[in-house]
Design a protein around this motif. Sequence first.
Motif, PDB file in Angstrom:
ATOM      1  N   LEU A  14       1.994  11.108  -2.626  1.00  0.00           N
ATOM      2  CA  LEU A  14       2.672   9.859  -2.287  1.00  0.00           C
ATOM      3  C   LEU A  14       4.157  10.117  -2.031  1.00  0.00           C
ATOM      4  O   LEU A  14       4.688  11.177  -2.377  1.00  0.00           O
ATOM      5  CB  LEU A  14       2.482   8.845  -3.411  1.00  0.00           C
ATOM      6  CG  LEU A  14       1.021   8.482  -3.727  1.00  0.00           C
ATOM      7  CD1 LEU A  14       0.962   7.518  -4.896  1.00  0.00           C
ATOM      8  CD2 LEU A  14       0.320   7.919  -2.506  1.00  0.00           C
ATOM      9  N   ASP A  15       4.820   9.134  -1.437  1.00  0.00           N
ATOM     10  CA  ASP A  15       6.235   9.270  -1.089  1.00  0.00           C
ATOM     11  C   ASP A  15       7.120   9.593  -2.297  1.00  0.00           C
ATOM     12  O   ASP A  15       8.141  10.261  -2.157  1.00  0.00           O
ATOM     13  CB  ASP A  15       6.752   7.993  -0.417  1.00  0.00           C
ATOM     14  CG  ASP A  15       6.182   7.806   0.973  1.00  0.00           C
ATOM     15  OD1 ASP A  15       5.689   8.787   1.568  1.00  0.00           O
ATOM     16  OD2 ASP A  15       6.221   6.665   1.469  1.00  0.00           O
ATOM     17  N   ASP A  16       6.719   9.153  -3.477  1.00  0.00           N
ATOM     18  CA  ASP A  16       7.524   9.431  -4.674  1.00  0.00           C
ATOM     19  C   ASP A  16       7.213  10.798  -5.284  1.00  0.00           C
ATOM     20  O   ASP A  16       7.736  11.150  -6.336  1.00  0.00           O
ATOM     21  CB  ASP A  16       7.348   8.325  -5.714  1.00  0.00           C
ATOM     22  CG  ASP A  16       5.955   8.286  -6.328  1.00  0.00           C
ATOM     23  OD1 ASP A  16       5.082   9.117  -5.964  1.00  0.00           O
ATOM     24  OD2 ASP A  16       5.712   7.414  -7.187  1.00  0.00           O
ATOM     25  N   PRO A  67      -5.230  12.196  -5.516  1.00  0.00           N
ATOM     26  CA  PRO A  67      -6.483  12.787  -5.039  1.00  0.00           C
ATOM     27  C   PRO A  67      -7.397  11.830  -4.279  1.00  0.00           C
ATOM     28  O   PRO A  67      -8.305  12.271  -3.575  1.00  0.00           O
ATOM     29  CB  PRO A  67      -7.158  13.270  -6.326  1.00  0.00           C
ATOM     30  CG  PRO A  67      -6.603  12.389  -7.393  1.00  0.00           C
ATOM     31  CD  PRO A  67      -5.195  12.054  -6.968  1.00  0.00           C
ATOM     32  N   THR A  68      -7.169  10.521  -4.379  1.00  0.00           N
ATOM     33  CA  THR A  68      -8.072   9.548  -3.767  1.00  0.00           C
ATOM     34  C   THR A  68      -7.743   9.385  -2.285  1.00  0.00           C
ATOM     35  O   THR A  68      -6.931   8.557  -1.903  1.00  0.00           O
ATOM     36  CB  THR A  68      -7.999   8.196  -4.508  1.00  0.00           C
ATOM     37  OG1 THR A  68      -8.227   8.431  -5.891  1.00  0.00           O
ATOM     38  CG2 THR A  68      -9.052   7.233  -3.974  1.00  0.00           C
ATOM     39  N   THR A  69      -8.399  10.169  -1.466  1.00  0.00           N
ATOM     40  CA  THR A  69      -8.172  10.150  -0.018  1.00  0.00           C
ATOM     41  C   THR A  69      -8.742   8.888   0.610  1.00  0.00           C
ATOM     42  O   THR A  69      -8.136   8.305   1.505  1.00  0.00           O
ATOM     43  CB  THR A  69      -8.800  11.394   0.629  1.00  0.00           C
ATOM     44  OG1 THR A  69      -8.256  12.550  -0.007  1.00  0.00           O
ATOM     45  CG2 THR A  69      -8.524  11.442   2.121  1.00  0.00           C
ATOM     46  N   TYR A  70      -9.919   8.467   0.170  1.00  0.00           N
ATOM     47  CA  TYR A  70     -10.583   7.288   0.735  1.00  0.00           C
ATOM     48  C   TYR A  70     -10.588   6.185  -0.311  1.00  0.00           C
ATOM     49  O   TYR A  70     -11.234   6.293  -1.345  1.00  0.00           O
ATOM     50  CB  TYR A  70     -12.014   7.627   1.173  1.00  0.00           C
ATOM     51  CG  TYR A  70     -12.031   8.695   2.233  1.00  0.00           C
ATOM     52  CD1 TYR A  70     -11.571   8.430   3.519  1.00  0.00           C
ATOM     53  CD2 TYR A  70     -12.496   9.970   1.961  1.00  0.00           C
ATOM     54  CE1 TYR A  70     -11.570   9.407   4.498  1.00  0.00           C
ATOM     55  CE2 TYR A  70     -12.505  10.949   2.936  1.00  0.00           C
ATOM     56  CZ  TYR A  70     -12.038  10.663   4.195  1.00  0.00           C
ATOM     57  OH  TYR A  70     -12.032  11.623   5.158  1.00  0.00           O
ATOM     58  N   TYR A  71      -9.853   5.115  -0.017  1.00  0.00           N
ATOM     59  CA  TYR A  71      -9.620   4.041  -0.977  1.00  0.00           C
ATOM     60  C   TYR A  71     -10.223   2.751  -0.423  1.00  0.00           C
ATOM     61  O   TYR A  71      -9.779   2.245   0.605  1.00  0.00           O
ATOM     62  CB  TYR A  71      -8.105   3.904  -1.159  1.00  0.00           C
ATOM     63  CG  TYR A  71      -7.666   3.124  -2.368  1.00  0.00           C
ATOM     64  CD1 TYR A  71      -7.340   3.769  -3.549  1.00  0.00           C
ATOM     65  CD2 TYR A  71      -7.557   1.737  -2.313  1.00  0.00           C
ATOM     66  CE1 TYR A  71      -6.909   3.043  -4.657  1.00  0.00           C
ATOM     67  CE2 TYR A  71      -7.134   1.017  -3.417  1.00  0.00           C
ATOM     68  CZ  TYR A  71      -6.811   1.675  -4.581  1.00  0.00           C
ATOM     69  OH  TYR A  71      -6.401   0.959  -5.664  1.00  0.00           O
ATOM     70  N   LEU A  72     -11.245   2.248  -1.090  1.00  0.00           N
ATOM     71  CA  LEU A  72     -11.914   1.012  -0.687  1.00  0.00           C
ATOM     72  C   LEU A  72     -10.970  -0.172  -0.922  1.00  0.00           C
ATOM     73  O   LEU A  72     -10.474  -0.365  -2.028  1.00  0.00           O
ATOM     74  CB  LEU A  72     -13.196   0.840  -1.506  1.00  0.00           C
ATOM     75  CG  LEU A  72     -14.129  -0.299  -1.142  1.00  0.00           C
ATOM     76  CD1 LEU A  72     -14.708  -0.113   0.254  1.00  0.00           C
ATOM     77  CD2 LEU A  72     -15.253  -0.390  -2.177  1.00  0.00           C
ATOM     78  N   PRO A  75       0.836  -1.207   0.000  1.00  0.00           N
ATOM     79  CA  PRO A  75       0.000   0.000   0.000  1.00  0.00           C
ATOM     80  C   PRO A  75       0.870   1.255   0.000  1.00  0.00           C
ATOM     81  O   PRO A  75       1.967   1.266   0.558  1.00  0.00           O
ATOM     82  CB  PRO A  75      -0.799  -0.124   1.297  1.00  0.00           C
ATOM     83  CG  PRO A  75      -0.021  -1.037   2.166  1.00  0.00           C
ATOM     84  CD  PRO A  75       0.746  -1.947   1.251  1.00  0.00           C
ATOM     85  N   ARG A  76       0.371   2.299  -0.654  1.00  0.00           N
ATOM     86  CA  ARG A  76       1.128   3.545  -0.769  1.00  0.00           C
ATOM     87  C   ARG A  76       0.408   4.668  -0.037  1.00  0.00           C
ATOM     88  O   ARG A  76      -0.814   4.776  -0.097  1.00  0.00           O
ATOM     89  CB  ARG A  76       1.280   3.934  -2.241  1.00  0.00           C
ATOM     90  CG  ARG A  76       1.947   2.872  -3.076  1.00  0.00           C
ATOM     91  CD  ARG A  76       1.989   3.212  -4.550  1.00  0.00           C
ATOM     92  NE  ARG A  76       0.645   3.462  -5.064  1.00  0.00           N
ATOM     93  CZ  ARG A  76       0.369   4.186  -6.145  1.00  0.00           C
ATOM     94  NH1 ARG A  76       1.339   4.746  -6.825  1.00  0.00           N
ATOM     95  NH2 ARG A  76      -0.864   4.355  -6.560  1.00  0.00           N
ATOM     96  N   GLY A  77       1.160   5.510   0.640  1.00  0.00           N
ATOM     97  CA  GLY A  77       0.616   6.735   1.213  1.00  0.00           C
ATOM     98  C   GLY A  77      -0.370   6.566   2.345  1.00  0.00           C
ATOM     99  O   GLY A  77      -1.140   7.486   2.626  1.00  0.00           O
ATOM    100  N   VAL A  78      -0.386   5.442   3.007  1.00  0.00           N
ATOM    101  CA  VAL A  78      -1.370   5.184   4.064  1.00  0.00           C
ATOM    102  C   VAL A  78      -1.130   6.118   5.249  1.00  0.00           C
ATOM    103  O   VAL A  78      -0.037   6.151   5.797  1.00  0.00           O
ATOM    104  CB  VAL A  78      -1.307   3.712   4.532  1.00  0.00           C
ATOM    105  CG1 VAL A  78      -2.249   3.477   5.700  1.00  0.00           C
ATOM    106  CG2 VAL A  78      -1.627   2.780   3.379  1.00  0.00           C
ATOM    107  N   VAL A  79      -2.160   6.872   5.627  1.00  0.00           N
ATOM    108  CA  VAL A  79      -2.080   7.725   6.810  1.00  0.00           C
ATOM    109  C   VAL A  79      -3.077   7.307   7.881  1.00  0.00           C
ATOM    110  O   VAL A  79      -3.015   7.786   9.003  1.00  0.00           O
ATOM    111  CB  VAL A  79      -2.263   9.222   6.471  1.00  0.00           C
ATOM    112  CG1 VAL A  79      -1.139   9.707   5.573  1.00  0.00           C
ATOM    113  CG2 VAL A  79      -3.621   9.484   5.849  1.00  0.00           C
TER     114      VAL A  79
END
Length: 173
Positions: free
Chosen positions: A55-57, A62-67, A31-35
Motif C-alpha cells: 500500500l501507499d503507506d 497480500p490480498t490481491t483480489y478483494y471482494l 479504497p487503498r492500493g487499487v490497481v
Amino acid sequence: MLPDPPAPYASGPDVVERDLATLREQLGRVPRGVVGIAARCVCGRPLVVRTAPRLDDGTPFPTTYYLTCPPAVQAVSTLEAGGLMKEWTARLGVEPELAAAYARAHAHYLARREELGHVDEIDGISAGGMPTRVKCLHVLVGHALAAGPGVNPLGDEALALIRPSWNPDRCTC
C-alpha cells in the motif's frame, strides 16, 4: 506459459473516477492500493478490486483480489458464519485432488500478485488460507470471479453455494 483466458466477469485494469467513487460507497471508506477492477457486475460496477501488494503507506498487503460488492460480501459472510471454512480445511486433508487444485490456485494467486511487484514480507503468502487451509471465503470468491471458473476450486464451490442469494449474472447493486 500462456496467459489465462479472460474470466466471464473480468475487467481490464482501467480504473476511472466513477469506479473509485463506487468503491468508496461499497467499502464505506477510501479504497487503498487499487490497481485495477478484476471483476465487474453485469451493470459495470466493481465486484472485485485488484490491489497492490504494498500500500501507499508501505504496508505489505497480500490480498490481491478483494471482494467489494456488498450483496456478494453478505452472501459469502453467511457461508462463513455457517462454519464452512473448518469443514473445507478438513477436506483438504482427505481429498488429494482438491488439495492439489487448491495448491495450483495458490500458485496462480502468487503469480498474479507478483506481476504487480515483489514484496519480501509476503513472499509465498497468498490469501484466504491457501494452500493448506481455508481462512477467508471472501478472498476465494474474489479470486474465482477475477480468474474465472476452474482456477480456484473452493472459490468456485462457494460461488455455487451463494447463487440462490447472489448471482454474478444478475445485478444486485
